[in-house]
Design a protein around this motif. Sequence first.
Motif, PDB file in Angstrom:
ATOM      1  N   LYS A 230       0.806  -1.225   0.000  1.00 23.49           N
ATOM      2  CA  LYS A 230       0.000   0.000   0.000  1.00 23.49           C
ATOM      3  C   LYS A 230       0.840   1.276   0.000  1.00 23.49           C
ATOM      4  CE  LYS A 230      -3.993  -2.125   0.409  1.00 23.49           C
ATOM      5  NZ  LYS A 230      -5.048  -2.086  -0.564  1.00 23.49           N
ATOM      6  N   THR A 231       2.056   1.218   0.570  1.00 22.45           N
ATOM      7  CA  THR A 231       2.864   2.438   0.700  1.00 22.45           C
ATOM      8  C   THR A 231       4.204   2.379  -0.035  1.00 22.45           C
ATOM      9  OG1 THR A 231       4.059   1.738   2.698  1.00 22.45           O
ATOM     10  CG2 THR A 231       1.879   2.772   3.012  1.00 22.45           C
TER      11      THR A 231
ATOM     12  N   LYS B 225       2.161  12.083   5.461  1.00 22.64           N
ATOM     13  CA  LYS B 225       1.025  12.360   4.581  1.00 22.64           C
ATOM     14  C   LYS B 225       1.410  13.349   3.475  1.00 22.64           C
ATOM     15  CE  LYS B 225      -2.985  13.019   6.697  1.00 22.64           C
ATOM     16  NZ  LYS B 225      -3.968  13.436   7.733  1.00 22.64           N
TER      17      LYS B 225
ATOM     18  N   THR C 191      -1.666   7.543   3.674  1.00 22.92           N
ATOM     19  CA  THR C 191      -2.972   7.782   4.279  1.00 22.92           C
ATOM     20  C   THR C 191      -2.786   7.997   5.783  1.00 22.92           C
ATOM     21  OG1 THR C 191      -3.391   5.439   4.723  1.00 22.92           O
ATOM     22  CG2 THR C 191      -4.159   6.323   2.594  1.00 22.92           C
ATOM     23  N   HIS C 192      -3.804   8.584   6.400  1.00 19.42           N
ATOM     24  CA  HIS C 192      -3.713   8.890   7.832  1.00 19.42           C
ATOM     25  C   HIS C 192      -3.490   7.631   8.667  1.00 19.42           C
ATOM     26  CE1 HIS C 192      -4.320  11.196  11.498  1.00 19.42           C
ATOM     27  NE2 HIS C 192      -4.984  10.140  11.940  1.00 19.42           N
ATOM     28  N   GLY C 193      -4.199   6.555   8.351  1.00 18.27           N
ATOM     29  CA  GLY C 193      -4.073   5.329   9.146  1.00 18.27           C
ATOM     30  C   GLY C 193      -2.661   4.783   9.167  1.00 18.27           C
TER      31      GLY C 193
ATOM     32  N   ASN D 109      -0.278   7.272  10.984  1.00 19.48           N
ATOM     33  CA  ASN D 109      -0.487   7.180  12.427  1.00 19.48           C
ATOM     34  C   ASN D 109       0.221   5.947  12.995  1.00 19.48           C
ATOM     35  OD1 ASN D 109      -1.824   8.128  14.866  1.00 19.48           O
ATOM     36  ND2 ASN D 109      -3.133   6.325  14.647  1.00 19.48           N
TER      37      ASN D 109
ATOM     38  N   ASP E 178      -7.494   3.562   5.444  1.00 13.64           N
ATOM     39  CA  ASP E 178      -7.262   4.795   6.192  1.00 13.64           C
ATOM     40  C   ASP E 178      -8.246   4.983   7.344  1.00 13.64           C
ATOM     41  OD1 ASP E 178      -9.457   5.232   4.566  1.00 13.64           O
ATOM     42  OD2 ASP E 178      -8.838   7.218   3.906  1.00 13.64           O
TER      43      ASP E 178
ATOM     44  N   GLU F  96      -9.343   4.782  10.948  1.00 11.42           N
ATOM     45  CA  GLU F  96      -8.690   4.665  12.257  1.00 11.42           C
ATOM     46  C   GLU F  96      -9.776   4.531  13.319  1.00 11.42           C
ATOM     47  OE1 GLU F  96      -6.045   7.306  15.396  1.00 11.42           O
ATOM     48  OE2 GLU F  96      -6.554   8.155  13.438  1.00 11.42           O
TER      49      GLU F  96
ATOM     50  N   ARG G 122     -11.078   9.218   9.662  1.00 14.75           N
ATOM     51  CA  ARG G 122     -10.363   9.139   8.397  1.00 14.75           C
ATOM     52  C   ARG G 122      -9.384  10.292   8.481  1.00 14.75           C
ATOM     53  NH1 ARG G 122     -12.933   9.073   2.315  1.00 14.75           N
ATOM     54  NH2 ARG G 122     -11.097   8.169   1.317  1.00 14.75           N
ATOM     55  N   ALA G 123      -9.532  11.326   7.674  1.00 16.09           N
ATOM     56  CA  ALA G 123      -8.731  12.534   7.866  1.00 16.09           C
ATOM     57  C   ALA G 123      -9.246  13.285   9.095  1.00 16.09           C
ATOM     58  CB  ALA G 123      -8.791  13.413   6.631  1.00 16.09           C
TER      59      ALA G 123
ATOM     60  N   GLY H  75     -12.875  12.495   3.929  1.00 19.71           N
ATOM     61  CA  GLY H  75     -11.611  12.285   3.225  1.00 19.71           C
ATOM     62  C   GLY H  75     -10.902  13.501   2.797  1.00 19.71           C
TER      63      GLY H  75
END
Length: 190
Positions: A19-20, A47, A53-55, A58, A108, A110, A122-123, A190
Motif C-alpha cells: 500500500k505504501t 502524509k 494515508t492517515h491510518g 499514524n 485509512d 482509524e 479518516r482525515a 476524506g
Amino acid sequence: MAQSPQEMADKMVANMPEKTGKPLADWVAIVKASGLEKHGEMVELLKREHGMTHGFANLVAHEVRGGVATKLPDPSTDLVAAQYAGDKAGLRPIHDAIADAVAGFGGDVEQAPKKTYVSLRRAKQFALVQPSTKTRVDVGINLKDVPPQRRLEASGSFNGMVSHRVRLGSVEDVDAELIEWLRMAYDRAG
C-alpha cells in the motif's frame, strides 16, 4: 468476527509494503532521520511528503514513538474492553459488527478508543460508537447537511462532535441503512 487492535495493526504492517511502497522498518527509519519528535508532525510529514494515508502514517508515528505496532497491548489499558465490561458485555457484538463494517471502507480508517466511546476517523472523525446504557449502543455520525429521518436522529445533547445519532439495541440493528450512513460520513471525511 472483529479483529483485535493487535490483529488490525498486524494486518496494516503486513499490507504496508504493497500500500505504501515500503515496509514499516523503512518508514520508521525515514521518520527518525527527519528528527521530528511530535506525533502529529510525524503524521503530517508522512502524509504531505510521502502521500501516506492517515491510518498508515499514524501507525508509523506510533511505532517511532514506542513500538506499539509490534507490542501486544496492555489489557489494563484496553479501553474498548473496559467500555463493554460488566453489565454492558452483551453489547460488544454490536460494536464489533460496526468495527468490521467500517474497516472495509479503506485502509485509512482509524478506530481510536477513548474512555467512553470509540472515535471512527479518516482525515477527521466521521462517527463514534458508544455503549450508552446497559441495553443500547449509540452511533454518532457526522452528516451535517442530511436532515434527520426515522432512526437517524439529530444528535441533540448526545455529543457535540457529531450531527446525528442512531440507537442500536441488537446486532441486527447494524444493517445496510446504518452502514450506508457511515459510508457517506466516511466519504465526506476524506
